[in-house]
Design a protein around this motif. Structure first.
Motif, PDB file in Angstrom:
ATOM      1  N   VAL A   1     -42.726   8.172 -11.204  1.00  0.00           N
ATOM      2  CA  VAL A   1     -41.476   7.890 -11.908  1.00  0.00           C
ATOM      3  C   VAL A   1     -40.430   7.568 -10.843  1.00  0.00           C
ATOM      4  CG1 VAL A   1     -39.723   8.754 -13.486  1.00  0.00           C
ATOM      5  CG2 VAL A   1     -42.110   9.453 -13.784  1.00  0.00           C
ATOM      6  N   MET A   2     -39.967   6.328 -10.831  1.00  0.00           N
ATOM      7  CA  MET A   2     -39.081   5.873  -9.763  1.00  0.00           C
ATOM      8  C   MET A   2     -37.613   6.208 -10.043  1.00  0.00           C
ATOM      9  SD  MET A   2     -41.350   4.671  -7.805  1.00  0.00           S
ATOM     10  CE  MET A   2     -40.342   3.974  -6.513  1.00  0.00           C
ATOM     11  N   ARG A   3     -37.207   6.124 -11.313  1.00  0.00           N
ATOM     12  CA  ARG A   3     -35.800   6.409 -11.629  1.00  0.00           C
ATOM     13  C   ARG A   3     -35.643   6.661 -13.118  1.00  0.00           C
ATOM     14  NH1 ARG A   3     -32.728   0.474 -11.170  1.00  0.00           N
ATOM     15  NH2 ARG A   3     -34.115  -0.634 -12.600  1.00  0.00           N
TER      16      ARG A   3
ATOM     17  N   HIS B   1     -31.366  12.175 -11.304  1.00  0.00           N
ATOM     18  CA  HIS B   1     -32.023  12.383 -10.018  1.00  0.00           C
ATOM     19  C   HIS B   1     -33.018  13.547  -9.990  1.00  0.00           C
ATOM     20  CE1 HIS B   1     -29.680   9.222  -8.292  1.00  0.00           C
ATOM     21  NE2 HIS B   1     -28.563   9.771  -8.716  1.00  0.00           N
ATOM     22  N   ALA B   2     -33.218  14.206 -11.134  1.00  0.00           N
ATOM     23  CA  ALA B   2     -34.260  15.241 -11.159  1.00  0.00           C
ATOM     24  C   ALA B   2     -35.651  14.619 -11.080  1.00  0.00           C
ATOM     25  CB  ALA B   2     -34.140  16.079 -12.435  1.00  0.00           C
ATOM     26  N   VAL B   3     -35.768  13.315 -11.364  1.00  0.00           N
ATOM     27  CA  VAL B   3     -37.097  12.707 -11.433  1.00  0.00           C
ATOM     28  C   VAL B   3     -37.835  12.743 -10.100  1.00  0.00           C
ATOM     29  CG1 VAL B   3     -36.622  11.227 -13.411  1.00  0.00           C
ATOM     30  CG2 VAL B   3     -36.084  10.405 -11.132  1.00  0.00           C
ATOM     31  N   ASP B   4     -37.098  12.799  -8.973  1.00  0.00           N
ATOM     32  CA  ASP B   4     -37.850  12.884  -7.721  1.00  0.00           C
ATOM     33  C   ASP B   4     -38.467  14.268  -7.537  1.00  0.00           C
ATOM     34  OD1 ASP B   4     -35.599  14.318  -7.027  1.00  0.00           O
ATOM     35  OD2 ASP B   4     -35.014  13.067  -5.331  1.00  0.00           O
ATOM     36  N   GLY B   5     -38.067  15.241  -8.360  1.00  0.00           N
ATOM     37  CA  GLY B   5     -38.717  16.551  -8.353  1.00  0.00           C
ATOM     38  C   GLY B   5     -40.058  16.551  -9.056  1.00  0.00           C
TER      39      GLY B   5
ATOM     40  N   PRO C   1     -35.536  17.002  -4.014  1.00  0.00           N
ATOM     41  CA  PRO C   1     -34.779  16.977  -2.747  1.00  0.00           C
ATOM     42  C   PRO C   1     -33.343  16.505  -2.936  1.00  0.00           C
ATOM     43  CG  PRO C   1     -36.952  15.964  -2.486  1.00  0.00           C
ATOM     44  CD  PRO C   1     -36.764  16.198  -3.945  1.00  0.00           C
ATOM     45  N   THR C   2     -33.136  15.552  -3.836  1.00  0.00           N
ATOM     46  CA  THR C   2     -31.776  15.043  -4.062  1.00  0.00           C
ATOM     47  C   THR C   2     -30.881  16.123  -4.640  1.00  0.00           C
ATOM     48  OG1 THR C   2     -32.651  12.819  -4.457  1.00  0.00           O
ATOM     49  CG2 THR C   2     -30.412  13.285  -5.238  1.00  0.00           C
ATOM     50  N   LEU C   3     -31.360  16.841  -5.647  1.00  0.00           N
ATOM     51  CA  LEU C   3     -30.529  17.865  -6.277  1.00  0.00           C
ATOM     52  C   LEU C   3     -30.352  19.076  -5.367  1.00  0.00           C
ATOM     53  CD1 LEU C   3     -31.665  17.699 -10.000  1.00  0.00           C
ATOM     54  CD2 LEU C   3     -29.755  16.566  -8.884  1.00  0.00           C
ATOM     55  N   GLN C   4     -31.339  19.359  -4.543  1.00  0.00           N
ATOM     56  CA  GLN C   4     -31.168  20.433  -3.559  1.00  0.00           C
ATOM     57  C   GLN C   4     -30.032  20.091  -2.593  1.00  0.00           C
ATOM     58  OE1 GLN C   4     -34.941  21.000  -1.643  1.00  0.00           O
ATOM     59  NE2 GLN C   4     -35.922  21.858  -3.460  1.00  0.00           N
TER      60      GLN C   4
END
Length: 673
Positions: free
Chosen positions: A241-243, A263-267, A653-656
């Motif tokens: 899932v890219m975005r 931005h949770a999708v990168d999790g 990583p983004t939300l962290q």
């Protein structure tokens, strides 16, 4: 209503409409960069020029010109065509023309409109100007040389987000859009400026250089980061899932999405459970599906009816229905969805629903917030309250003082005030045509607060013809659907713990206090190796919200369907299929073998799930025993860190980084480019 002619065709337009809106009603496409239907009119890009009679013999900006009776509008005259070509030529004078490396390539308004309305050449021979990049935090990346100064981002930050951290400095050719002090934007909605930017000046930092739009498969889905039910589109490439981007739904999220939604999708690619695990000798060991299911089945056969299920915040209705059906086949009805310990009376769902609706709350003229921080609990409900305030509504609040982005009269951090509201608040609510009370989880966990808030209904006349102003603000995507399926034991989690179930099914429940269940055999069905998995005796890997078809009901009772965008990793399976396989192993197979059959059963048992849209719950609040709330009883808001509220977000990583930088003021070094 005014009558105007657009390219010779007479139409009627609403009073107060602009010439641009009149042209669109007539089916004409008008190019624009600065105009946006949800933002104030700026009129500074001049791309929407049309010819209007009567009027001066020159093109006029249609976005800022009111439509009036008798106007004759020409949208494609030689004068208009030449004027638009001139405007486009000016816009491209300083543009770097770096489309091959621009993340906006393929979905760029400037690209599209330069082809449709621009010249095929430029007469400009001078050097192009360059603008230094501006730092806007972990979510927004800037390439400000591309900026055409449409000011959409400035107006969004001021009008919708309520955080005035973006503006313009300088004049003429030296004008620049900046975040002033170049600190990270503190708004939970800052990612929306990326969608608003008509060029590639503001792009998504986590998504930068990751993919092109034509490479992606686009799937409609529903966000589960909060209870709003934001309509989103998941863009996938292969299994990744890219975005996530918002879809327009005026009744729910308009066209916005919170940064957590985006931005949770990168999790979804980190900390995943992709195989079954069995705890042996105190340590989790990998296992096969047959071994894991057999281990659970053997315990279930011995446990008999001493079985309970706890649903997490991100679970779909099909999973909860399957688990309840499995427990019923074993003779148990111990199901609970309020994993954080809330124990409010939910015998009437209307009494714990957001009855004013998300769109309706912006029409309220007096609002009382009780134990809730809507800015973190439901950012897109907070934007609606902000719209109500901009229209003249007064907001009062009980709880610790925080910045909600609009003026609030704080009554104090004392829930005993519900028994007798201070006079200014009481008078304003009693005198309002559409008064509203919003009760949050910070209040509902206090004994007597639910009864005290329901008592306000009669005293303030919150329920009247065509209006119900009593609202409960849930924070979990699974909450209302769970309540519709009966996931609410009298006494909540404490009542489940008192029964001491021998087998406990954790359906993605990662926020629950599992200390009272130390003697229970715990089975975790979920997708991330978070708190629930760490405490489990057996782990059965499930699918995330992006990897299965699911039904979710938002906080106002709106039934919405989410589609499967990707396959779960490794040996993970859809949650309902795990429960179906487990039931067969136990010897009480569930009466469905496919997702279609499961939905048919669900619709037959709870017909409301079959109809997409708003469910109107009966208003019949329970007669609760009045419990006096001690003076000085304060509020603890249920969310302490907006960015890290669930296992998907905690793995991102983004939300962290958003949490560390925006909430905890950690410093991060930026590499020179």
């Amino acid at each position: 209503m005014p009558k105007v002619k657009v390219d010779g065709v007479e139409i009627e337009v609403p009073q107060g409409a602009t010439v641009l809106q009149a042209c669109e009603l007539a089916g004409k496409e008008i190019p624009r960069f600065c105009y946006h239907e949800r933002l104030a009119i700026a009129g500074n890009c001049r791309m929407c020029l049309v010819e209007v009679k009567p009027g001066p013999p020159k093109p006029q900006a249609s976005c800022a010109l009111p439509a009036s009776d008798g106007q004759e509008i020409t949208t494609m005259s030689p004068m208009v065509k030449k004027a638009r070509e001139g405007v486009m030529e000016f816009l491209l004078i300083n543009h770097p023309l770096d489309c091959p490396i621009c993340d906006q390539g393929g979905e760029c308004d400037l690209q599209d409109q330069s082809i449709a309305y621009g010249r095929g050449h430029s007469r400009y021979d001078e050097n192009k100007r360059a603008v230094t990049e501006k730092y806007m935090g972990p979510v927004v990346k800037t390439i400000m040389t591309r900026c055409i100064q449409c000011t959409r981002c400035v107006r969004f930050a001021e009008e919708v987000a309520g955080v005035e951290e973006i503006g313009a400095i300088g004049r003429g050719e030296d004008m620049q859009i900046t975040s002033y002090l170049e600190k990270a934007l503190t708004s939970e909605l800052s990612g929306n400026v990326v969608d608003l930017c008509p060029v590639g000046a503001l792009v998504s930092k986590p998504y930068s250089f990751e993919a092109r739009p034509w490479e992606l498969v686009k799937t409609p889905a529903i966000d589960v980061m909060d209870a709003v039910g934001t309509n989103i589109r998941l863009d996938t490439r292969g299994r990744a899932v890219m975005r996530a981007l918002p879809r327009i739904n005026d009744d729910v999220n308009e066209e916005w999405a919170s940064d957590k939604t985006r931005h949770a999708v990168d999790g979804l690619g980190f900390n995943r459970l992709d195989r079954p695990w069995i705890r042996t000798g105190g340590k989790l060991q990998p296992a096969t599906w047959s071994e894991a299911l057999e281990a659970v089945a053997s315990v279930a056969k011995k446990a008999g009816s001493s079985v309970a299920a706890v649903a997490g915040d991100l679970v779909d209705a099909e999973t909860m229905y399957s688990a309840k059906a499995l427990l019923a086949s074993l003779g148990s009805n111990l199901v609970e969805g309020r994993q954080t310990g809330l124990a409010y009376d939910a015998t009437n769902i209307g009494a714990v629903n957001f009855n004013s609706t998300i769109a309706g709350i912006e029409t309220a003229d007096a609002i009382l917030l009780v134990g809730t921080n809507p800015r973190w609990e439901a950012p897109l409900v907070n934007t609606r309250i902000r719209k109500a305030v901009r229209a003249g509504a007064k907001v009062f609040a009980i709880g610790p003082e925080i910045d909600l982005t609009y003026p609030v009269e704080w009554l104090g951090d004392d829930l005993s005030l519900l028994a007798k509201l201070p006079k200014p608040a009481a008078d304003a609510l009693k005198g309002a045509e559409r008064p509203a009370v919003i009760v949050g989880g910070g209040a509902l966990k206090v004994a007597g607060a639910q009864a005290a808030s329901l008592a306000l209904v009669k005293g303030l006349k919150l329920v009247r013809d065509g209006w119900n102003g009593y609202n409960v603000l849930h924070t979990a995507a699974a909450r209302t659907g769970g309540l519709m399926l009966g996931y609410a034991q009298p006494g909540g989690m404490s009542a489940i713990a008192e029964k001491a179930p021998k087998l406990l099914l954790l359906l993605g429940a990662d926020e629950a206090d599992l200390a009272p269940f130390a003697k229970s055999f715990k089975v975790y069905i979920g997708h991330h190796g978070d708190k629930g998995a760490a405490a489990a005796d057996v782990i059965l890997p499930g699918a995330s919200y992006a990897e299965k078809h699911g039904i979710y009901v938002n906080l106002e009772g709106r039934v919405q369907y989410s589609e499967k965008a990707a396959d779960p990793p490794g040996d993970a399976r859809a949650d309902w299929s795990i429960l179906r396989a487990l039931s067969a192993m136990i010897g009480t197979p569930l009466p469905f073998d496919s997702h279609a059959e499961l939905r048919a059963r669900l619709f037959a048992d709870v017909a409301a799930f079959a109809e997409r849209g708003l469910v109107r719950f009966d208003w019949a609040p329970p007669a609760l025993e009045a419990v006096k709330i001690a003076a000085g009883t304060g509020v603890t808001y249920p969310i302490r860190d907006f960015y890290l509220t669930n296992p998907v977000a905690r793995s991102s990583p983004t939300l962290q980084r958003c949490s560390a930088e925006i909430l905890h003021a950690d410093a991060f070094e930026e590499a020179a480019e």
